[in-house]
Scaffold this active site. Structure first.
Site, PDB file in Angstrom:
ATOM      1  CG  HIS A  24      38.442  41.604  42.969  1.00 36.64           C
ATOM      2  ND1 HIS A  24      38.105  40.353  41.865  1.00 36.64           N
ATOM      3  CD2 HIS A  24      39.147  41.050  43.468  1.00 36.64           C
ATOM      4  CE1 HIS A  24      38.298  39.465  42.193  1.00 36.64           C
ATOM      5  NE2 HIS A  24      38.467  39.465  43.580  1.00 36.64           N
ATOM      6  CG  ASP A  61      35.136  41.512  40.101  1.00 33.85           C
ATOM      7  OD1 ASP A  61      35.960  41.474  40.288  1.00 33.85           O
ATOM      8  OD2 ASP A  61      34.648  39.859  40.479  1.00 33.85           O
ATOM      9  CD  GLU A 121      51.161  42.532  39.087  1.00 32.90           C
ATOM     10  OE1 GLU A 121      50.188  43.844  39.054  1.00 32.90           O
ATOM     11  OE2 GLU A 121      51.804  42.593  39.981  1.00 32.90           O
ATOM     12  CG  ASP A 144      42.361  33.565  43.084  1.00 34.25           C
ATOM     13  OD1 ASP A 144      42.534  33.978  43.979  1.00 34.25           O
ATOM     14  OD2 ASP A 144      42.980  34.064  41.479  1.00 34.25           O
ATOM     15  CD  GLN A 145      46.340  33.516  47.739  1.00 36.47           C
ATOM     16  OE1 GLN A 145      46.812  32.821  48.423  1.00 36.47           O
ATOM     17  NE2 GLN A 145      45.591  34.327  47.227  1.00 36.47           N
TER      18      GLN A 145
END
Ligand code: UDX
Length: 452
Positions: free
Chosen positions: A25, A115, A364, A380-381
């Site tokens: 984050h 955030d 990435e 969230d993966q």
């Protein structure tokens, strides 16, 4: 708009940022900071003491600690993530409010960017009369699934029930119930209530959302978010690419020697393995991963973060490996504690990435055209893995049960099989789209901030 200074009454306006103090984050928030600064805004980063950023690395930004007092459940490693997030929100609320209020006394604060998991700070900022934007460091698809929680709860999809795992979730396709945010070991009601609180806070208190994604991969999700929230959603990613940010400070010392090791390997021959900065695996999963890698015959660079194998202390250099695997690792693999991941993914020796599908890692990999072997661990993966494998077709899942033969088969399929070649081709196409992502959205965000 780039480089244009944002003035009011002859001085630059200030944006106050408040990151969640975890690696995945902090990094995107600091990249956003660099982009806002480059567009003429002053930036103050209000930050927790936990994992605080090194101001010397960011001479253009002002850093102000909020001096929170964190309970043990936040600071002890391996703690329940949902409880950590709830406790962190509670502990930071009052000091954040004080910190922001004291900045307001001397400065022209245009807005706060908080955030997206820090619901308490978001509400506090808006109560102080400061327009607050939420930075989502996850994907638009994940954020959308969070916004849908009240509906999902009413329809009985969440809390997740074992017997519904394979059902497609209406209006969130291609997500199945099993792809919704999950944190194994956490109380499912607490998770549900955390997500609902986040979504409610954003609905009630955010003047907009800023998402680290780009139109070409999530256009439909972005349009729906904008429609559902009826306020702006800025897709400002991929932040690391647009910010052209140098590799950020890390939680661990970077082992740059692995780049020399990669130099000695032919193009696309090495599998990079890393499960990010938070995920931990059981000892038997670690062993199955090691044995599968060993029998795949593929060279690999493996990040084994200290403390990331449950039951093995941070002080142990590496959990003991099964007989025979040690030799294979020495001959064909390299294990490091922490790698310069972006440089590794950009290295031409890398053929694929075995990843937990954290959103930063996913982006990435996408930006370097590297196909993925997905092993989502929590949160969230799960959503990201589904998009990697089914929406974009740039990876395959290693499977919910990590078992050596399955691992070896999946690694071989991705690294040397025809399916893998097609995934690589699609990944390279996404890479082209990512590199074409423009800063138009960032410019609109700055314009919006100036209008607040
Ligand atoms: C988790 C979530 O899963 C993620 O989606 C969420 O938004 C933030 O929290 P994390 O485990 O940190 O994130 O994974 P990820 O989002 O992939 O971020 C990891 C970062 O650490 C990446 O930027 C990666 O480049 C970096 N990293 C990782 C290294 O620099 N070296 C390493 O060896 C491993």
């Amino acid at each position: 708009m780039a480089g244009q200074e944002q003035h009011r009454h002859g001085h630059r306006r200030r944006v106050v940022l408040f990151p969640l103090p975890f690696q995945g984050h902090l990094i995107p928030m600091l990249q956003l900071a660099a982009l806002l600064r480059a567009r003429g805004l002053e930036v103050t980063v209000l930050h927790a003491n936990l994992n605080f950023p090194d101001p010397a690395r960011h001479p253009d930004l002002a850093f102000v600690p909020i001096h929170e007092t964190l309970p043990d459940e936040v600071t002890s490693p391996g703690n329940d993530i949902v409880r950590q997030l709830l406790a962190l929100n509670a502990a930071c609320e009052a000091p954040f409010r004080e910190g922001l209020a004291s900045l307001l006394r001397g400065q022209d604060v245009a807005c706060a960017v908080v955030d997206g998991q820090c619901y308490a700070a978001l509400v506090a900022a808006s109560q102080l009369g400061v327009p607050a934007l939420a930075l989502r460091t996850d994907s638009a698809a994940t954020f959308r699934s969070m916004l849908a929680y009240p509906r999902l709860r009413d329809a009985g999809f969440v809390p997740i029930k074992e017997e519904r795992l394979d059902e497609l979730v209406p209006k969130l396709e291609p997500l199945r119930v099993r792809d919704l945010i999950r944190v194994d070991g956490s109380d499912t009601d607490a998770l549900c209530s955390f997500i609902t609180t986040v979504a409610d806070a954003i609905r009630a208190s955010a003047s907009g959302v800023v998402i680290n994604t780009f139109e070409a991969i999530e256009a439909a999700e972005l349009a729906k978010i904008q429609h559902e929230l009826s306020r702006p959603a800025f897709a400002v990613g991929p932040l690391h690419l647009l910010a052209q940010a140098p590799v950020e400070q890390s939680l661990y010392v970077l082992d740059r020697g692995c780049l020399d090791w990669l130099d000695a390997h032919p193009p696309r021959s090495v599998l990079y393995v890393s499960l990010g900065s938070v995920a931990c695996v059981d000892r038997n999963v670690f062993e199955e991963m090691a044995c599968g890698l060993a029998s795949s015959g593929v060279p690999f660079l493996w990040v084994v973060r200290p403390g990331s194998v449950r039951g093995v202390g941070e002080e142990v250099p590496l959990p003991p490996l099964p007989d025979g695997v040690n030799e294979e690792v020495r001959n064909r693999g390299k294990i490091v504690k922490w790698a310069p991941q972006r440089e590794v993914l950009a290295h031409n020796a890398i053929g694929a990435f075995w990843t937990h599908c954290g959103w930063n890692s996913t982006l990435e990999s996408v930006c370097e055209g590297v196909p993925m072997l997905a092993q989502p661990c929590f949160a969230d993966q799960m959503v990201n893995a589904r998009y990697v494998t089914h929406e974009w077709g740039v990876g395959l899942e290693v499977g919910e049960v990590i078992e050596r033969e399955r691992v070896a088969k999946a690694v071989t399929k991705l690294m040397v099989g025809e399916d893998g070649a097609q995934m690589r081709e699609r990944a390279q196409h996404l890479q082209m789209q990512a590199s074409a992502a423009t800063s138009l959205s960032m410019d609109s965000l700055v314009q919006y901030i100036s209008s607040l």
